[in-house]
Design an enzyme around this catalytic site. Structure first.
Site, PDB file in Angstrom:
ATOM      1  CG  PHE A   1      -1.592   1.339   1.471  1.00 11.28           C
ATOM      2  CD1 PHE A   1      -2.695   1.741   0.737  1.00 11.28           C
ATOM      3  CD2 PHE A   1      -1.089   2.196   2.445  1.00 11.28           C
ATOM      4  CE1 PHE A   1      -3.295   2.984   0.961  1.00 11.28           C
ATOM      5  CE2 PHE A   1      -1.672   3.434   2.672  1.00 11.28           C
ATOM      6  CZ  PHE A   1      -2.782   3.822   1.928  1.00 11.28           C
ATOM      7  CE1 TYR A   2       1.293   3.772   5.017  1.00 13.90           C
ATOM      8  CE2 TYR A   2       1.985   1.568   5.627  1.00 13.90           C
ATOM      9  CZ  TYR A   2       1.269   2.706   5.901  1.00 13.90           C
ATOM     10  OH  TYR A   2       0.533   2.797   7.047  1.00 13.90           O
ATOM     11  CG  MET A   3       6.618  -0.042  -1.072  1.00 11.70           C
ATOM     12  SD  MET A   3       7.944   1.156  -0.809  1.00 11.70           S
ATOM     13  CE  MET A   3       8.939   0.856  -2.253  1.00 11.70           C
TER      14      MET A   3
END
Length: 175
Positions: free
Chosen positions: A142-144
């Protein structure tokens, strides 16, 4: 209300004592329990500040920020060069979205708000990066997808997002 008659997501704001935390459930017991029992206590003790986004009077999601440091030797080499032994950072301590609104962009809204607050704080204080401790590979993905994070030297689940990267991601310029 939006075009479909659904309540609109309110912009994230600092947690207030009267906010209903007990009916929030994201599907992860640790994140739920922390929010229910410890978010207000941590905020009162100045350990972390929790931000909530509400929809229709209910907490749709939250995140918490805290001051932190990362050791230079635990940092990605490209980031660690010319930094002190203990690099000042902001920590994205928690981020969770209620089950009822998962998949509707609430997590992205919360992350962008956390990035903006981190960048604003870095203009006033020594903050070189946002640290993100991902709970699992799904969270890491998600963050990437949303920000060009660096992997720490300690763990692939610990991400480092330099403030320069945040500024570029938000359309600003890095000094």
């Amino acid at each position: 209300m939006d075009a479909l008659g659904q309540p609109t997501l309110e912009p994230p704001r600092r947690l207030e004592r009267h906010d209903r935390r007990g009916d929030f459930t994201c599907g992860n017991d640790e994140l739920d329990q922390w929010f229910h029992r410890y978010s207000w206590q941590n905020q009162k003790a100045h350990n972390a500040v929790t931000y909530v986004a509400q929809q229709g009077g209910r907490v749709a999601g939250y995140y918490a920020l805290a001051a932190a440091t990362i050791r230079r030797d635990w940092s990605p080499a490209s980031f660690a060069a010319h930094r002190p032994q203990s690099i000042p950072c902001m920590l994205l301590a928690r981020l969770a979205v209620d089950r009822r609104v998962q998949g509707q962009g609430v997590g992205t809204t919360l992350l962008l708000d956390a990035l903006r607050r981190t960048l604003a704080a870095s203009d006033q204080f020594g903050i070189a990066a946002l640290l993100i401790h991902c709970k699992d590979e799904e969270a890491r993905a998600f963050y990437m997808r949303h920000v060009d994070a660096l992997e720490s030297a300690v763990s692939p689940l610990q991400l480092v997002v330099p403030t320069r990267t945040i500024a570029c991601a938000l359309g600003g310029t890095a000094e």
